[in-house]
Motif scaffolding. Structure first.
Motif, PDB file in Angstrom:
ATOM      1  N   ASP A 388       0.840  -1.187   0.000  1.00 41.43           N
ATOM      2  CA  ASP A 388       0.000   0.000   0.000  1.00 41.43           C
ATOM      3  C   ASP A 388       0.880   1.245   0.000  1.00 41.43           C
ATOM      4  O   ASP A 388       2.079   1.184   0.281  1.00 41.43           O
ATOM      5  CB  ASP A 388      -0.939   0.005   1.212  1.00 41.43           C
ATOM      6  N   ILE A 389       0.287   2.393  -0.296  1.00 38.10           N
ATOM      7  CA  ILE A 389       1.065   3.612  -0.521  1.00 38.10           C
ATOM      8  C   ILE A 389       0.699   4.682   0.496  1.00 38.10           C
ATOM      9  O   ILE A 389      -0.475   5.004   0.677  1.00 38.10           O
ATOM     10  CB  ILE A 389       0.828   4.149  -1.945  1.00 38.10           C
ATOM     11  N   LEU A 390       1.706   5.218   1.157  1.00 31.83           N
ATOM     12  CA  LEU A 390       1.534   6.369   2.042  1.00 31.83           C
ATOM     13  C   LEU A 390       2.183   7.578   1.386  1.00 31.83           C
ATOM     14  O   LEU A 390       3.320   7.504   0.929  1.00 31.83           O
ATOM     15  CB  LEU A 390       2.159   6.100   3.410  1.00 31.83           C
ATOM     16  N   ILE A 391       1.449   8.695   1.354  1.00 27.91           N
ATOM     17  CA  ILE A 391       1.977   9.926   0.784  1.00 27.91           C
ATOM     18  C   ILE A 391       1.997  10.986   1.867  1.00 27.91           C
ATOM     19  O   ILE A 391       0.980  11.259   2.508  1.00 27.91           O
ATOM     20  CB  ILE A 391       1.133  10.395  -0.418  1.00 27.91           C
ATOM     21  N   SER A 392       3.159  11.564   2.081  1.00 26.14           N
ATOM     22  CA  SER A 392       3.310  12.554   3.140  1.00 26.14           C
ATOM     23  C   SER A 392       3.201  13.962   2.583  1.00 26.14           C
ATOM     24  O   SER A 392       3.783  14.290   1.546  1.00 26.14           O
ATOM     25  CB  SER A 392       4.666  12.391   3.825  1.00 26.14           C
ATOM     26  N   ASP A 393       2.463  14.808   3.295  1.00 24.81           N
ATOM     27  CA  ASP A 393       2.502  16.230   3.011  1.00 24.81           C
ATOM     28  C   ASP A 393       3.766  16.791   3.668  1.00 24.81           C
ATOM     29  O   ASP A 393       4.634  16.025   4.105  1.00 24.81           O
ATOM     30  CB  ASP A 393       1.238  16.918   3.542  1.00 24.81           C
ATOM     31  N   VAL A 394       3.878  18.096   3.725  1.00 19.67           N
ATOM     32  CA  VAL A 394       5.081  18.732   4.279  1.00 19.67           C
ATOM     33  C   VAL A 394       4.746  19.390   5.610  1.00 19.67           C
ATOM     34  O   VAL A 394       3.770  20.136   5.725  1.00 19.67           O
ATOM     35  CB  VAL A 394       5.647  19.761   3.289  1.00 19.67           C
ATOM     36  N   GLY A 395       5.546  19.093   6.607  1.00 20.39           N
ATOM     37  CA  GLY A 395       5.345  19.594   7.955  1.00 20.39           C
ATOM     38  C   GLY A 395       6.066  18.675   8.924  1.00 20.39           C
ATOM     39  O   GLY A 395       6.850  17.804   8.521  1.00 20.39           O
ATOM     40  N   ALA A 396       5.792  18.832  10.214  1.00 17.17           N
ATOM     41  CA  ALA A 396       6.455  17.985  11.219  1.00 17.17           C
ATOM     42  C   ALA A 396       6.181  16.515  10.966  1.00 17.17           C
ATOM     43  O   ALA A 396       7.047  15.654  11.186  1.00 17.17           O
ATOM     44  CB  ALA A 396       5.990  18.389  12.616  1.00 17.17           C
ATOM     45  N   HIS A 397       4.967  16.209  10.501  1.00 16.81           N
ATOM     46  CA  HIS A 397       4.616  14.806  10.259  1.00 16.81           C
ATOM     47  C   HIS A 397       5.527  14.180   9.199  1.00 16.81           C
ATOM     48  O   HIS A 397       5.794  12.983   9.239  1.00 16.81           O
ATOM     49  CB  HIS A 397       3.156  14.693   9.834  1.00 16.81           C
ATOM     50  N   LYS A 398       6.015  14.977   8.245  1.00 16.09           N
ATOM     51  CA  LYS A 398       6.931  14.444   7.227  1.00 16.09           C
ATOM     52  C   LYS A 398       8.196  13.895   7.869  1.00 16.09           C
ATOM     53  O   LYS A 398       8.701  12.827   7.487  1.00 16.09           O
ATOM     54  CB  LYS A 398       7.285  15.546   6.220  1.00 16.09           C
ATOM     55  N   LEU A 399       8.718  14.614   8.859  1.00 19.87           N
ATOM     56  CA  LEU A 399       9.939  14.175   9.534  1.00 19.87           C
ATOM     57  C   LEU A 399       9.689  12.906  10.333  1.00 19.87           C
ATOM     58  O   LEU A 399      10.519  11.989  10.355  1.00 19.87           O
ATOM     59  CB  LEU A 399      10.464  15.290  10.436  1.00 19.87           C
ATOM     60  N   GLY A 478       3.524  23.403  12.758  1.00 23.52           N
ATOM     61  CA  GLY A 478       4.349  22.753  13.776  1.00 23.52           C
ATOM     62  C   GLY A 478       5.843  22.936  13.656  1.00 23.52           C
ATOM     63  O   GLY A 478       6.523  23.228  14.641  1.00 23.52           O
ATOM     64  N   VAL A 479       6.409  22.753  12.456  1.00 20.44           N
ATOM     65  CA  VAL A 479       7.858  22.866  12.308  1.00 20.44           C
ATOM     66  C   VAL A 479       8.316  24.298  12.581  1.00 20.44           C
ATOM     67  O   VAL A 479       9.281  24.532  13.324  1.00 20.44           O
ATOM     68  CB  VAL A 479       8.303  22.428  10.899  1.00 20.44           C
ATOM     69  N   ILE A 480       7.611  25.267  11.992  1.00 25.40           N
ATOM     70  CA  ILE A 480       7.994  26.665  12.183  1.00 25.40           C
ATOM     71  C   ILE A 480       7.837  27.062  13.648  1.00 25.40           C
ATOM     72  O   ILE A 480       8.703  27.727  14.234  1.00 25.40           O
ATOM     73  CB  ILE A 480       7.145  27.589  11.289  1.00 25.40           C
ATOM     74  N   SER A 481       6.725  26.654  14.241  1.00 28.41           N
ATOM     75  CA  SER A 481       6.459  26.973  15.634  1.00 28.41           C
ATOM     76  C   SER A 481       7.546  26.409  16.547  1.00 28.41           C
ATOM     77  O   SER A 481       8.059  27.096  17.433  1.00 28.41           O
ATOM     78  CB  SER A 481       5.088  26.416  16.033  1.00 28.41           C
ATOM     79  N   THR A 482       7.909  25.150  16.333  1.00 25.69           N
ATOM     80  CA  THR A 482       8.927  24.503  17.168  1.00 25.69           C
ATOM     81  C   THR A 482      10.286  25.174  17.008  1.00 25.69           C
ATOM     82  O   THR A 482      10.983  25.441  17.996  1.00 25.69           O
ATOM     83  CB  THR A 482       9.032  23.013  16.801  1.00 25.69           C
ATOM     84  N   LYS A 483      10.668  25.470  15.772  1.00 27.80           N
ATOM     85  CA  LYS A 483      11.973  26.106  15.547  1.00 27.80           C
ATOM     86  C   LYS A 483      12.008  27.519  16.132  1.00 27.80           C
ATOM     87  O   LYS A 483      13.049  27.953  16.640  1.00 27.80           O
ATOM     88  CB  LYS A 483      12.279  26.127  14.049  1.00 27.80           C
ATOM     89  N   GLN A 484      10.884  28.235  16.070  1.00 25.08           N
ATOM     90  CA  GLN A 484      10.840  29.560  16.692  1.00 25.08           C
ATOM     91  C   GLN A 484      11.043  29.461  18.197  1.00 25.08           C
ATOM     92  O   GLN A 484      11.810  30.244  18.783  1.00 25.08           O
ATOM     93  CB  GLN A 484       9.491  30.234  16.387  1.00 25.08           C
ATOM     94  N   ARG A 485      10.385  28.494  18.826  1.00 25.90           N
ATOM     95  CA  ARG A 485      10.519  28.344  20.281  1.00 25.90           C
ATOM     96  C   ARG A 485      11.933  27.949  20.672  1.00 25.90           C
ATOM     97  O   ARG A 485      12.474  28.439  21.672  1.00 25.90           O
ATOM     98  CB  ARG A 485       9.507  27.322  20.806  1.00 25.90           C
ATOM     99  N   LEU A 486      12.545  27.062  19.910  1.00 21.43           N
ATOM    100  CA  LEU A 486      13.889  26.614  20.236  1.00 21.43           C
ATOM    101  C   LEU A 486      14.911  27.735  20.092  1.00 21.43           C
ATOM    102  O   LEU A 486      15.874  27.814  20.850  1.00 21.43           O
ATOM    103  CB  LEU A 486      14.281  25.420  19.349  1.00 21.43           C
ATOM    104  N   GLU A 487      14.713  28.625  19.109  1.00 24.55           N
ATOM    105  CA  GLU A 487      15.692  29.688  18.877  1.00 24.55           C
ATOM    106  C   GLU A 487      15.360  30.980  19.624  1.00 24.55           C
ATOM    107  O   GLU A 487      16.259  31.660  20.121  1.00 24.55           O
ATOM    108  CB  GLU A 487      15.799  29.983  17.386  1.00 24.55           C
ATOM    109  N   PHE A 488      14.041  31.306  19.712  1.00 29.63           N
ATOM    110  CA  PHE A 488      13.660  32.607  20.267  1.00 29.63           C
ATOM    111  C   PHE A 488      12.844  32.519  21.557  1.00 29.63           C
ATOM    112  O   PHE A 488      12.520  33.540  22.154  1.00 29.63           O
ATOM    113  CB  PHE A 488      12.850  33.399  19.228  1.00 29.63           C
ATOM    114  N   GLY A 489      12.491  31.295  21.975  1.00 24.85           N
ATOM    115  CA  GLY A 489      11.751  31.125  23.216  1.00 24.85           C
ATOM    116  C   GLY A 489      10.257  31.331  23.096  1.00 24.85           C
ATOM    117  O   GLY A 489       9.528  31.227  24.082  1.00 24.85           O
ATOM    118  N   ARG A 490       9.763  31.617  21.918  1.00 26.36           N
ATOM    119  CA  ARG A 490       8.313  31.780  21.710  1.00 26.36           C
ATOM    120  C   ARG A 490       8.009  31.593  20.226  1.00 26.36           C
ATOM    121  O   ARG A 490       8.913  31.667  19.379  1.00 26.36           O
ATOM    122  CB  ARG A 490       7.846  33.154  22.156  1.00 26.36           C
ATOM    123  N   ASN A 491       6.734  31.349  19.936  1.00 19.11           N
ATOM    124  CA  ASN A 491       6.332  31.229  18.537  1.00 19.11           C
ATOM    125  C   ASN A 491       5.351  32.346  18.192  1.00 19.11           C
ATOM    126  O   ASN A 491       4.557  32.784  19.035  1.00 19.11           O
ATOM    127  CB  ASN A 491       5.708  29.865  18.255  1.00 19.11           C
TER     128      ASN A 491
END
Length: 558
Positions: A388-399, A478-491
Motif C-alpha cells: 500500500d502507498i503512504l503519501i506525506s505532506d510537508v510539515g512535522a509529520h513528514k519528519l 508545527g515545524v515553524i512553531s517549534t523552531k521559533q521556540r527553540l531559537e527565540f523562546g516563543r512562537n
C-alpha cells in the motif's frame, strides 16, 4: 491534420494515459481534441497547482511522464509550484499551457504574459510552439528531456492560433535510450577502496527508485554485509526489515543513522541527490572517501568531492561492481589492526541499529491522548499492507514519517523532499490512486497543509477514489512553531483555527471521522480501508510537544 489533433496524436504516441488540469478559453482547441482521444482521459482538477501535484506522483509511480494542462496567465502561474516541485523532486512531468495569438504576444493584451521566461528556472526545458509542423519534434523532445536522468519537468506553450493550424506530419516514434556503464579501471578502483575500508556504509537515494535498482542494491548489501541507510526519497530501496539497514537520514542531530554515517570511512552513495540532504551534515570534516554511483555525474560541492565516480545504468553498474569485488577479494590482505577496526565499527553500527529500532517501537503500546506521532505512524503501518502507498505532506509529520514509518518496497512511501511544498499529499494521493487502483492510498497531512488543497476532495469524490486522508490536528504550523521556540523562546504567527473536519468532508460527499482517543484510531483506519468508492477523512489530535525531539541532539538510549 489540425494542429491540436496532431498534438494529441503525439501525446498518444508517448503512451499518455491521463492529463490533469483545468481547461480555459485558449486551450479549447486542445481540450476538444483530447476529448476525442480513445486512450487519453482528462482529469479535471479544482486548482492548477493540484493538477501538477497529481501529474508529479502519477509520474513517480508509473515511471512515465505525467502531464498537466492549464490556460494562459493565472492558469500558468498557478501551475508553477507543482511544476517546480516535480522538477526538484526529479519527477518526469510535462506542463502544457495555452497562450494568446502570436500576433498579440508582442504587446499588452488580456492575460498575456511570458510563460517561457517564467518556467525557465523551474524546468529542464521550456518552449513556445510557433508552427504546427514543429509539434512532433517539440513533443518528442519535451518527453525525452523530462524522462532523461535526472528526470524533471518540461513545459510547452501552445498559442491558440497555432492550435488551429494544419499539418501533414505524423508523431515521431519513441526509441530505446542509450545504456552506459563503468570502465574496468573505475570498477577496479572502487573494489580496492571497498575491500580496504574499515567502516564502509551504503547511502541510497531517490535515483535508485527512479532507475528501478532496488533488487540489485539489496543483493549488493547482502553480498558485502555493509550497513546502509537512505534519504527521505530513497525509502524502501532497502527494506527497513533488513538487519543491517539503519533507516532514514536527514533530520540533523536527532538523526541516529547519521551517527553511523559520521563513523564511516568510505561512503558508497548510490542515486544520492544533494538536493535532499547536504553532504556538509555528514562530511563536514571532508575526510571521507566517497564512491559516487549514479546515472549522472556528481554535483560540485565542497563537501561532496567523490574519489571515484561511476556514471551509468545502475543495474548494470552494481552488477559489474559485485563481480569485481568478488574477483579482487583474494588479492586484498587485511592485517590484524584493520581486522580490529572492522570489528569495532560493526559493533558500533549494531548499537546504532538497535537504537534506531528502539525509537521506532518504543511507543507502539502507548494509549495516551493526544496521540503521539510515533504511535500514530505505528498504527498506520500495522493497518496497511507492505505494498500500500503512504503519501506525506510537508510539515512535522513528514519528519516523523521519514524516521518512523517502516517501508519495505520502493515507491510505497512518497515524500516530497526537494521542493517540499505544503498541500502536496491530497492531490498526490489522487495521482497515486489512478496509477495504482488496486492499492490502498493514505495521505498524511498536517491541518495546515490539508487546507491548502482541500478543494481536491471534490475531485476524489467525483472520480470515486477511496483515498484516505489522515489529518494531524494541532492548530499550528508545527515545524515553524517549534523552531521559533527553540531559537527565540516563543512562537509567532503560526496558530490558527480549524473547521469541523467531519462536516467539511461530508459537504464534499466524502466520509469524515473525528477520532477522540488513541485506541479508536486503529479501528477507524481499518474501517476506512473498507471503502471502495468514497474518500475518507480522519482527523485526530496529535501530541505536538514531541516535535522538539526532531530538532534536539540526544544521547543514545542505554
Amino acid at each position: 491534420m489540425k494542429a491540436s489533433d496532431l498534438f494529441v496524436k503525439c501525446l498518444e504516441a508517448e503512451n499518455v494515459e491521463y492529463i490533469f488540469g483545468i481547461p480555459g478559453e485558449e486551450t479549447n482547441d486542445l481540450t476538444i481534441s483530447i476529448s476525442e482521444s480513445e486512450t487519453i482521459k482528462f482529469i479535471l482538477a479544482r486548482h492548477e497547482q493540484a493538477a501538477a501535484f497529481m501529474a508529479d506522483v502519477y509520474g513517480r509511480l508509473t515511471n512515465k511522464v505525467g502531464v498537466c494542462l492549464a490556460t494562459l496567465g493565472p492558469g500558468a502561474t498557478n501551475l508553477t509550484t507543482g511544476v517546480a516541485s516535480a522538477n526538484m523532486d526529479r519527477s518526469p512531468l510535462l506542463a502544457i499551457t495555452g497562450q494568446t495569438e502570436i500576433t498579440k504576444m508582442h504587446k499588452e493584451s488580456h492575460q498575456n504574459m511570458d510563460p517561457v521566461t517564467m518556467f525557465t528556472p523551474i524546468t529542464k526545458w521550456t518552449w513556445s510552439i510557433r508552427d504546427a509542423d514543429g509539434i512532433p519534434e517539440i513533443l518528442r523532445r519535451a518527453f525525452k528531456i523530462a524522462a532523461e536522468e535526472k528526470k524533471g519537468a518540461t513545459h510547452l506553450d501552445l498559442p491558440v492560433d497555432v492550435a488551429k493550424m494544419e499539418s501533414l506530419l505524423q508523431p515521431l516514434s519513441r526509441k530505446s535510450g542509450i545504456v552506459s556503464g563503468p570502465t574496468r579501471s573505475t570498477l577496479h578502483g572502487a573494489s580496492k577502496m571497498i575491500l580496504n575500508s574499515n567502516a564502509p556504509v551504503i547511502l541510497v537515494g531517490n535515483g535508485c527508485i527512479r532507475n528501478n535498482a532496488s533488487n540489485i542494491i539489496r543483493r549488493f548489501a547482502n553480498l558485502t554485509g555493509f550497513y546502509s541507510m537512505n534519504t527521505f526519497m530513497g525509502k524502501g530501496v532497502i527494506s527497513d526489515n533488513s538487519p543491517t539497514h539503519m533507516g532514514t537520514i536527514g533530520i540533523k542531530e536527532s538523526d541516529y543513522a547519521l551517527h553511523a554515517l559520521k563513523l564511516a570511512d568510505v561512503v558508497i552513495s548510490i542515486g544520492y541527490d544533494l538536493v535532499e540532504y547536504s553532504p556538509k551534515n555528514w562530511n563536514g570534516s571532508n575526510l571521507k572517501k566517497i564512491i559516487h554511483i549514479d546515472s549522472t555525474s556528481a554535483e560540485v560541492d565542497n563537501y561532496y568531492n567523490p574519489d571515484i565516480e561511476i556514471s551509468g545504468d545502475l543495474n548494470l553498474t552494481i552488477n559489474l561492481l559485485m563481480n569485481s569485488v568478488k574477483r579482487y577479494q583474494n588479492e586484498i590482505q587485511i592485517n590484524s589492526i584493520n581486522k580490529q577496526e572492522i570489528t569495532l565499527a560493526k559493533a558500533r553500527f549494531r548499537k546504532i541499529k538497535k537504537e534506531v529500532d528502539w525509537r521506532v517501537e518504543q511507543f507502539m503500546d502507548d494509549e495516551s491522548y493526544p496521540i503521539k506521532p510515533e504511535k500514530l505512524i505505528h498504527d498506520v503501518r500495522n493497518v496497511l499492507s507492505s505494498e500500500d502507498i503512504l503519501i506525506s505532506d510537508v510539515g512535522a509529520h513528514k519528519l516523523w514519517i521519514a524516521k518512523i514509518f517502516k517501508t519495505y518496497s520502493p515507491n510505497t512511501c512518497i515524500i516530497s523532499n526537494g521542493f517540499c511544498s505544503m498541500g502536496f499529499a491530497l492531490p498526490g494521493a489522487i495521482g497515486a490512486q489512478l496509477a495504482c487502483p488496486s492499492r490502498k492510498v493514505v495521505a498524511m497531512c498536517g491541518d495546515g497543509g490539508f487546507l491548502m488543497n482541500v478543494q481536491e476532495l471534490e475531485t476524489a469524490v467525483r472520480l470515486q477514489l477511496p483515498i484516505i486522508v489522515v489529518v494531524w490536528c494541532d492548530s499550528d504550523l508545527g515545524v515553524i512553531s517549534t523552531k521559533q521556540r527553540l531559537e527565540f523562546g516563543r512562537n509567532v504567527f503560526t496558530n490558527f483555527n480549524n473547521p469541523d473536519f467531519v462536516k467539511l468532508a461530508e459537504s464534499f460527499g466524502a466520509k469524515g471521522y473525528r477520532v477522540t482517543s488513541t485506541d479508536e484510531f486503529s479501528y477507524v483506519l481499518r474501517e476506512a480501508t473498507k471503502s471502495l468508492h468514497i474518500p475518507v477523512v480522519i482527523a485526530i489530535d496529535i501530541d505536538a510537544d514531541r516535535n522538539e525531539l526532531l530538532f534536539r541532539s540526544d544521547r543514545f538510549h542505554e
